[in-house]
Design an enzyme around this catalytic site. Structure first.
Site, mmCIF file in Angstrom:
data_model
loop_
_atom_site.group_PDB
_atom_site.id
_atom_site.type_symbol
_atom_site.label_atom_id
_atom_site.label_comp_id
_atom_site.label_asym_id
_atom_site.label_seq_id
_atom_site.Cartn_x
_atom_site.Cartn_y
_atom_site.Cartn_z
ATOM 1 N N HIS A 205 0.798 -1.234 0.000
ATOM 2 C CA HIS A 205 0.000 0.000 0.000
ATOM 3 C C HIS A 205 0.828 1.279 0.000
ATOM 4 C CE1 HIS A 205 0.677 -0.587 4.368
ATOM 5 N NE2 HIS A 205 0.629 0.732 4.429
HETATM 6 C C1 UD1 Z 1 -2.295 5.233 5.915
HETATM 7 C C2 UD1 Z 1 -1.003 5.782 6.517
HETATM 8 C C3 UD1 Z 1 0.124 4.770 6.350
HETATM 9 C C4 UD1 Z 1 -0.279 3.424 6.909
HETATM 10 C C5 UD1 Z 1 -1.604 2.973 6.331
HETATM 11 C C6 UD1 Z 1 -2.040 1.723 7.029
HETATM 12 C C7 UD1 Z 1 -0.689 8.225 6.413
HETATM 13 C C8 UD1 Z 1 0.018 9.317 5.724
HETATM 14 N N1 UD1 Z 1 -0.598 7.013 5.842
HETATM 15 O O1 UD1 Z 1 -2.079 5.075 4.518
HETATM 16 O O2 UD1 Z 1 1.266 5.230 7.038
HETATM 17 O O3 UD1 Z 1 0.730 2.489 6.611
HETATM 18 O O4 UD1 Z 1 -2.603 3.990 6.528
HETATM 19 O O5 UD1 Z 1 -3.009 1.029 6.350
HETATM 20 O O6 UD1 Z 1 -1.295 8.435 7.433
HETATM 21 N N2 UD1 Z 1 -9.547 4.492 1.869
HETATM 22 C C9 UD1 Z 1 -10.738 3.805 1.798
HETATM 23 N N3 UD1 Z 1 -11.294 3.411 2.977
HETATM 24 C C10 UD1 Z 1 -10.763 3.683 4.184
HETATM 25 C C11 UD1 Z 1 -9.565 4.398 4.227
HETATM 26 C C12 UD1 Z 1 -8.961 4.802 3.065
HETATM 27 O O7 UD1 Z 1 -11.265 3.531 0.731
HETATM 28 O O8 UD1 Z 1 -11.359 3.283 5.212
HETATM 29 C C13 UD1 Z 1 -8.900 4.894 0.597
HETATM 30 C C14 UD1 Z 1 -9.219 6.334 0.199
HETATM 31 O O9 UD1 Z 1 -9.334 6.388 -1.197
HETATM 32 C C15 UD1 Z 1 -7.947 7.069 0.612
HETATM 33 C C16 UD1 Z 1 -6.876 6.018 0.424
HETATM 34 O O10 UD1 Z 1 -7.485 4.791 0.754
HETATM 35 O O11 UD1 Z 1 -7.739 8.212 -0.150
HETATM 36 C C17 UD1 Z 1 -5.655 6.253 1.306
HETATM 37 O O12 UD1 Z 1 -6.032 6.378 2.674
HETATM 38 P P1 UD1 Z 1 -5.092 7.234 3.689
HETATM 39 O O13 UD1 Z 1 -5.584 7.082 5.068
HETATM 40 O O14 UD1 Z 1 -4.915 8.621 3.174
HETATM 41 O O15 UD1 Z 1 -3.690 6.570 3.524
HETATM 42 P P2 UD1 Z 1 -3.288 5.030 3.527
HETATM 43 O O16 UD1 Z 1 -2.724 4.684 2.213
HETATM 44 O O17 UD1 Z 1 -4.421 4.227 4.056
HETATM 45 N N1 UDP Z 2 -3.583 -6.365 8.978
HETATM 46 C C1 UDP Z 2 -4.872 -6.907 9.069
HETATM 47 N N2 UDP Z 2 -5.534 -7.210 7.911
HETATM 48 C C2 UDP Z 2 -4.995 -7.023 6.671
HETATM 49 C C3 UDP Z 2 -3.680 -6.476 6.605
HETATM 50 C C4 UDP Z 2 -3.013 -6.148 7.771
HETATM 51 O O1 UDP Z 2 -5.392 -7.118 10.169
HETATM 52 O O2 UDP Z 2 -5.658 -7.324 5.664
HETATM 53 C C5 UDP Z 2 -2.888 -5.994 10.234
HETATM 54 C C6 UDP Z 2 -1.531 -6.623 10.466
HETATM 55 O O3 UDP Z 2 -1.641 -7.845 11.178
HETATM 56 C C7 UDP Z 2 -0.811 -5.568 11.292
HETATM 57 C C8 UDP Z 2 -1.395 -4.253 10.797
HETATM 58 O O4 UDP Z 2 -2.614 -4.603 10.143
HETATM 59 O O5 UDP Z 2 -1.136 -5.731 12.663
HETATM 60 C C9 UDP Z 2 -0.469 -3.543 9.837
HETATM 61 O O6 UDP Z 2 -1.129 -2.457 9.283
HETATM 62 P P1 UDP Z 2 -0.755 -1.810 7.870
HETATM 63 O O7 UDP Z 2 0.085 -2.731 7.076
HETATM 64 O O8 UDP Z 2 -2.031 -1.323 7.277
HETATM 65 O O9 UDP Z 2 0.041 -0.507 8.312
HETATM 66 P P2 UDP Z 2 1.590 -0.168 8.546
HETATM 67 O O10 UDP Z 2 2.079 -1.067 9.623
HETATM 68 O O11 UDP Z 2 2.295 -0.343 7.247
HETATM 69 O O12 UDP Z 2 1.577 1.265 8.926
#
Ligand code: UD1
Ligand code: UDP
Length: 370
Positions: A205
């Site tokens: 992601h």
């Molecule tokens: C965010 C965090 C990242 C983390 C990740 C974990 C920041 C800058 N990034 O990235 O560090 O590793 O979460 O998963 O805070 N969206 C949905 N549904 C949701 C949430 C998001 O559809 O419930 C989609 C939206 O189109 C959104 C995109 O995902 O624009 C990105 O979401 P965002 O929270 O901005 O960043 P992540 O890529 O999720």
């Molecule tokens: N995780 C989950 N379901 C998924 C993918 C990840 O429960 O489909 C959990 C995973 O076990 C870990 C956390 O989400 O505890 C990691 O989150 P993510 O990779 O979204 O964020 P990051 O650690 O990169 O910020």
């Protein structure tokens, strides 16, 4: 002592939950759970509250998605109101997401002490928004709770004094240990027709990997090669789902016969998938740590990591996006040449206890309420 605990995005829940439960069990603390709403889909939010046994958040800010400035600003506007209403003694933020810096900044400006869980991690790559969030949050926090000693060193190099730094270990692993046996009962392998140690697990992601068409295509080419050798399962993050549509890449996934593309799964299903994978291919932060604890080989599709201990001590290897390197490393794992790791110090399921001890000791940091 009223402590606000902030969650916003998927990796926050499993870090904050153990601290919430430990504070709740102590009479002198009143934990208040605030969800910013950065993540809002059921499978990125509510499912974790149910599985971790967390109560509904006391306050839900509902900020949703947006550009960095927009999202961070919306959280700040809403969270500031919460601070005035609740008048807490301490605010705890976790990790490196936009909710982390937004809430820390609001609190610091109102002279409310801030504790940062997972302080001191550095990738030294400012192209990643998380690195900016980490550096800024650490610089305005009063209690820096570190998961490993390399983090202590990073903080000291930035001029943060020893009296603010507390090595408490990895709170995310508290949750892993607590829910591991429950995850055992998940039927996810049966549902997906997978056998233990006979599949690879993918998560992806990072904007650099999935928001750039060329980079994403290169990674898909690598998956096309690997799925010929071992089945792959990919619970896909909504960010990546969206760019697959935007770049019209769906057919490449459909054409892979040994590839299972599914919606993000809950925590229990994910722990089970992770524990019994032959290998994990990821760009996640937390998954580098969880695979180290499970002893599962992890190939990190990035050029750097803020979690070097998972490489020096654990099962993690940085493979970048080089197709040949990833395939070669995968083949050697399939041939039985796995990196054997050890579990880092204080990744022992007891971090939350250490954190609450720190809160008790830091009476000098507690807020003097006006
Ligand atoms: C965010 C965090 C990242 C983390 C990740 C974990 C920041 C800058 N990034 O990235 O560090 O590793 O979460 O998963 O805070 N969206 C949905 N549904 C949701 C949430 C998001 O559809 O419930 C989609 C939206 O189109 C959104 C995109 O995902 O624009 C990105 O979401 P965002 O929270 O901005 O960043 P992540 O890529 O999720
Ligand atoms: N995780 C989950 N379901 C998924 C993918 C990840 O429960 O489909 C959990 C995973 O076990 C870990 C956390 O989400 O505890 C990691 O989150 P993510 O990779 O979204 O964020 P990051 O650690 O990169 O910020």
């Amino acid at each position: 002592m009223k402590v606000i605990l902030v969650v916003g995005a998927r990796p926050n829940y499993m870090k904050i939950a153990p601290v919430y439960f430990t504070l709740k069990s102590e009479q002198e603390f009143e934990p208040i759970l605030i969800h910013t709403g950065q993540h809002y889909d059921n499978n990125l939010s509510e499912i974790f509250f149910n599985e971790l046994g967390l109560p509904k958040p006391n306050i839900y800010l509902g900020v949703g998605s947006g550009m960095h400035g927009q999202q961070t600003a919306r959280i700040m506007i809403e969270f500031e109101k919460v601070l005035f209403k609740e008048n807490p003694d301490l605010v705890m933020v976790a990790g490196d997401v936009n909710s982390t810096i937004a809430c820390a900044l609001d609190s610091a400006k109102l002279h409310i002490p801030v504790a940062h869980l997972e302080a001191g991690l550095r990738s030294y790559d400012r192209q990643m928004p998380e690195e900016i969030n980490r550096v800024l949050t650490d610089s305005i926090s009063d209690i820096l709770l570190t998961p490993s000693l390399d983090a202590n060193e990073n903080l000291k190099k930035e001029g943060i004094t020893d009296d603010k730094i507390f090595f408490v270990g990895n709170a995310m692993i508290d949750s892993l240990r607590k829910y591991e046996s429950l995850a055992e009962k998940s039927d996810v392998l049966d549902r997906l027709c997978l056998s233990k140690y006979k599949y690879g697990l993918i998560t992806l992601h990072r904007p650099r990997n999935v928001d750039n068409k060329q980079n994403f295509e290169k990674i898909i080419t690598t998956f096309e090669q690997i799925e010929k050798k071992i089945p792959l399962v990919f619970p896909i993050h909504p960010r990546s789902r969206k760019t697959i549509e935007k770049f019209s890449l769906k057919s490449r996934f459909d054409n892979m016969k040994n590839f299972i593309l599914i919606e993000p799964v809950g925590y229990l299903d994910f722990l089970k998938l992770e524990k019994y994978a032959k290998l994990v291919l990821t760009d996640s932060g937390g998954i580098q740590e969880e695979t180290t604890v499970f002893g599962v080989p992890c190939l990190t599709i990035r050029e750097n990591t803020e979690r070097p201990i998972t490489i020096s001590q654990g099962t993690n290897q940085l493979v970048g996006t080089d197709t040949q390197k990833i395939i070669k490393t995968t083949e050697s794992i399939l041939d039985g040449y796995c990196k054997r790791g050890t579990i880092p110090k204080f990744w022992d399921g007891k971090s939350a206890i250490r954190i609450v001890e720190v809160f008790k000791k830091c009476t000098n940091i507690r807020r003097e309420k006006k």
